[in-house]
Scaffold this motif. Structure first.
Motif, PDB file in Angstrom:
ATOM      1  N   PRO A 168       1.250  43.162  11.810  1.00 42.32           N
ATOM      2  CA  PRO A 168       2.389  42.896  10.933  1.00 42.32           C
ATOM      3  C   PRO A 168       2.346  41.448  10.469  1.00 42.32           C
ATOM      4  CG  PRO A 168       3.091  42.982  13.213  1.00 42.32           C
ATOM      5  CD  PRO A 168       1.648  43.385  13.207  1.00 42.32           C
ATOM      6  N   ALA A 169       3.120  41.120   9.460  1.00 40.46           N
ATOM      7  CA  ALA A 169       3.147  39.745   8.951  1.00 40.46           C
ATOM      8  C   ALA A 169       3.871  38.813   9.916  1.00 40.46           C
ATOM      9  CB  ALA A 169       3.817  39.710   7.577  1.00 40.46           C
ATOM     10  N   SER A 170       4.842  39.322  10.627  1.00 39.17           N
ATOM     11  CA  SER A 170       5.636  38.479  11.528  1.00 39.17           C
ATOM     12  C   SER A 170       5.069  38.504  12.934  1.00 39.17           C
ATOM     13  CB  SER A 170       7.084  38.961  11.548  1.00 39.17           C
ATOM     14  OG  SER A 170       7.151  40.295  12.039  1.00 39.17           O
ATOM     15  N   GLY A 171       5.392  37.440  13.675  1.00 32.97           N
ATOM     16  CA  GLY A 171       5.068  37.414  15.084  1.00 32.97           C
ATOM     17  C   GLY A 171       3.640  37.073  15.434  1.00 32.97           C
ATOM     18  N   GLN A 172       2.872  36.579  14.481  1.00 27.72           N
ATOM     19  CA  GLN A 172       1.476  36.225  14.754  1.00 27.72           C
ATOM     20  C   GLN A 172       1.386  34.754  15.164  1.00 27.72           C
ATOM     21  OE1 GLN A 172      -0.361  38.906  14.890  1.00 27.72           O
ATOM     22  NE2 GLN A 172       1.498  39.907  14.107  1.00 27.72           N
ATOM     23  N   SER A 173       0.480  34.448  16.049  1.00 30.98           N
ATOM     24  CA  SER A 173       0.367  33.091  16.562  1.00 30.98           C
ATOM     25  C   SER A 173      -0.238  32.151  15.521  1.00 30.98           C
ATOM     26  CB  SER A 173      -0.509  33.065  17.814  1.00 30.98           C
ATOM     27  OG  SER A 173      -1.870  33.329  17.467  1.00 30.98           O
ATOM     28  N   PRO A 174       0.108  30.875  15.568  1.00 34.03           N
ATOM     29  CA  PRO A 174      -0.528  29.904  14.680  1.00 34.03           C
ATOM     30  C   PRO A 174      -2.043  29.903  14.834  1.00 34.03           C
ATOM     31  CG  PRO A 174       1.393  28.922  15.728  1.00 34.03           C
ATOM     32  CD  PRO A 174       1.170  30.245  16.393  1.00 34.03           C
ATOM     33  N   GLU A 175      -2.514  30.146  16.057  1.00 31.19           N
ATOM     34  CA  GLU A 175      -3.962  30.152  16.294  1.00 31.19           C
ATOM     35  C   GLU A 175      -4.636  31.295  15.542  1.00 31.19           C
ATOM     36  OE1 GLU A 175      -1.876  27.889  19.260  1.00 31.19           O
ATOM     37  OE2 GLU A 175      -1.634  30.010  18.716  1.00 31.19           O
ATOM     38  N   LEU A 176      -3.991  32.453  15.480  1.00 31.43           N
ATOM     39  CA  LEU A 176      -4.565  33.583  14.749  1.00 31.43           C
ATOM     40  C   LEU A 176      -4.619  33.285  13.247  1.00 31.43           C
ATOM     41  CD1 LEU A 176      -5.569  36.574  14.964  1.00 31.43           C
ATOM     42  CD2 LEU A 176      -3.246  37.228  14.307  1.00 31.43           C
ATOM     43  N   TRP A 177      -3.509  32.756  12.718  1.00 29.68           N
ATOM     44  CA  TRP A 177      -3.490  32.405  11.300  1.00 29.68           C
ATOM     45  C   TRP A 177      -4.580  31.385  10.979  1.00 29.68           C
ATOM     46  CZ3 TRP A 177      -1.134  35.020   7.636  1.00 29.68           C
ATOM     47  CH2 TRP A 177       0.033  35.741   7.913  1.00 29.68           C
ATOM     48  N   SER A 178      -4.701  30.360  11.833  1.00 26.96           N
ATOM     49  CA  SER A 178      -5.674  29.297  11.593  1.00 26.96           C
ATOM     50  C   SER A 178      -7.105  29.821  11.658  1.00 26.96           C
ATOM     51  CB  SER A 178      -5.472  28.182  12.619  1.00 26.96           C
ATOM     52  OG  SER A 178      -6.408  27.147  12.431  1.00 26.96           O
ATOM     53  N   LYS A 179      -7.383  30.649  12.646  1.00 21.54           N
ATOM     54  CA  LYS A 179      -8.732  31.197  12.811  1.00 21.54           C
ATOM     55  C   LYS A 179      -9.172  31.965  11.570  1.00 21.54           C
ATOM     56  CE  LYS A 179     -11.266  34.713  15.414  1.00 21.54           C
ATOM     57  NZ  LYS A 179     -11.186  35.728  16.511  1.00 21.54           N
ATOM     58  N   HIS A 180      -8.323  32.841  11.089  1.00 19.76           N
ATOM     59  CA  HIS A 180      -8.718  33.680   9.954  1.00 19.76           C
ATOM     60  C   HIS A 180      -8.627  32.933   8.626  1.00 19.76           C
ATOM     61  CE1 HIS A 180      -9.512  37.215  12.310  1.00 19.76           C
ATOM     62  NE2 HIS A 180      -8.369  37.044  12.956  1.00 19.76           N
ATOM     63  N   PHE A 181      -7.739  31.950   8.544  1.00 19.93           N
ATOM     64  CA  PHE A 181      -7.730  31.120   7.334  1.00 19.93           C
ATOM     65  C   PHE A 181      -9.072  30.394   7.195  1.00 19.93           C
ATOM     66  CE2 PHE A 181      -7.150  27.045   5.187  1.00 19.93           C
ATOM     67  CZ  PHE A 181      -6.599  27.460   3.984  1.00 19.93           C
ATOM     68  N   GLN A 182      -9.593  29.889   8.298  1.00 20.19           N
ATOM     69  CA  GLN A 182     -10.857  29.156   8.222  1.00 20.19           C
ATOM     70  C   GLN A 182     -12.013  30.067   7.833  1.00 20.19           C
ATOM     71  OE1 GLN A 182     -11.463  25.742  10.423  1.00 20.19           O
ATOM     72  NE2 GLN A 182     -13.564  26.184  11.059  1.00 20.19           N
ATOM     73  N   SER A 183     -12.083  31.253   8.409  1.00 22.01           N
ATOM     74  CA  SER A 183     -13.224  32.128   8.150  1.00 22.01           C
ATOM     75  C   SER A 183     -13.107  32.878   6.825  1.00 22.01           C
ATOM     76  CB  SER A 183     -13.389  33.134   9.293  1.00 22.01           C
ATOM     77  OG  SER A 183     -12.269  33.986   9.398  1.00 22.01           O
ATOM     78  N   MET A 184     -11.877  33.205   6.412  1.00 26.09           N
ATOM     79  CA  MET A 184     -11.695  34.017   5.211  1.00 26.09           C
ATOM     80  C   MET A 184     -11.414  33.205   3.963  1.00 26.09           C
ATOM     81  SD  MET A 184      -9.217  37.002   6.754  1.00 26.09           S
ATOM     82  CE  MET A 184      -8.895  37.669   5.114  1.00 26.09           C
ATOM     83  N   VAL A 185     -10.827  32.025   4.109  1.00 29.07           N
ATOM     84  CA  VAL A 185     -10.365  31.264   2.946  1.00 29.07           C
ATOM     85  C   VAL A 185     -11.045  29.903   2.844  1.00 29.07           C
ATOM     86  CG1 VAL A 185      -8.354  30.280   1.785  1.00 29.07           C
ATOM     87  CG2 VAL A 185      -8.138  32.450   3.026  1.00 29.07           C
ATOM     88  N   LEU A 186     -10.876  29.076   3.857  1.00 34.23           N
ATOM     89  CA  LEU A 186     -11.425  27.722   3.781  1.00 34.23           C
ATOM     90  C   LEU A 186     -12.938  27.743   3.622  1.00 34.23           C
ATOM     91  CD1 LEU A 186     -10.796  24.724   3.834  1.00 34.23           C
ATOM     92  CD2 LEU A 186     -10.963  24.788   6.329  1.00 34.23           C
TER      93      LEU A 186
END
Length: 261
Positions: free
Chosen positions: A99-117
């Motif tokens: 879901p969009a809510s309740g995800q850890s900052p670490e999860l968001w950061s990990k996938h932002f780096q691999s998928m976007v950055l």
């Protein structure tokens, strides 16, 4: 139609998977030299071997996009063995269903780096050469979730939409340099990723996978999942010389699945 790709160098990310592999093989059939990159080095190797077996030229790279330090040595190897990158196909893996809510900052950061950055940094690495040669193609594969958010794919919907805004902005910046930037988004293409998502939904709902797949396909106007080759053919056209006036676009390859205009 001659796509004008003979002698061009194409870097395809995620080339060990269903969509990336089909794209890599299709570009090679059109005469491009292909760098097949994937976090699974063995899978990338199988794609490169298939291309070589069909008479094409390809190299395989094991490449974890989450590790930005790998970008420079990987591009340097491609340039040394194939030449500078003319066609970049940004095709990154997807995060787990959430879901969009309740995800850890670490999860968001990990996938932002691999998928976007990683996409931003890699594109910036190959852009100067494209500008110097006055020709280039940047094609970024996302998801139908950027148009119609997919339930329980909250992280994917959010991060992939970032790539759409970036690509549209980039297209305006590089158009006069002979470079195009486009987004392609698959609907439900018959790949292991779709099988995985069907299996996850079946577990959540306590149903059979075949029943989930049948329901899913019934919502697609053409009545079936797409073939990876159908997706790859559109990408190959966008990479071509005849597609030089197509840029800043979001191209749906979805069998009519997305209901919005």
């Amino acid at each position: 139609m001659d796509l004008g790709l003979a002698g061009k160098t194409a870097l395809v990310l995620g080339a060990g998977g269903g969509l990336g592999g089909a794209i890599a093989r299709t570009l090679a059939r059109e005469g491009a030299m292909v760098a097949a990159a994937d976090i699974d080095a063995a899978a990338a190797g199988r794609t490169a071997e298939a291309i070589a077996g069909a008479g094409g030229k390809a190299i395989a790279l094991g490449w974890d996009l989450g590790d930005l330090s790998l970008i420079e040595p990987s591009i340097a190897r491609i340039e040394a063995e194939l030449g500078p990158v003319d066609v970049l196909v940004n095709n990154t893996g997807g995060p787990p269903p959430t879901p969009a809510s309740g995800q850890s900052p670490e999860l968001w950061s990990k996938h932002f780096q691999s998928m976007v950055l990683s996409v931003f940094v890699l594109t910036d690495r190959v852009l100067p050469g494209m500008r110097q040669r006055k020709w280039g193609r940047i094609i970024t594969s996302t998801s139908s979730g950027v148009v119609a958010p997919i339930p329980n794919l909250g992280v994917s919907n959010a991060l992939r939409l970032t790539l759409v805004g970036w690509s549209k902005t980039l297209a305006r910046e590089v158009g006069r340099d002979g470079i195009t930037a486009n987004i392609v988004l698959p609907g439900r293409i018959g790949t292991p990723r779709i099988t995985f998502l069907d299996e996850q939904r079946a577990k959540r709902e306590g149903r059979e996978v075949a029943e989930i797949a049948a329901d899913s396909q019934s919502s697609i106007p053409v009545g079936r999942y797409g073939d990876p080759q159908e997706y790859a053919d559109v990408v190959a056209f966008l990479a071509s010389v005849p597609a030089s006036y197509v840029t800043g676009s979001v191209i749906r390859i979805d069998g009519g699945l997305i209901q919005s205009i």
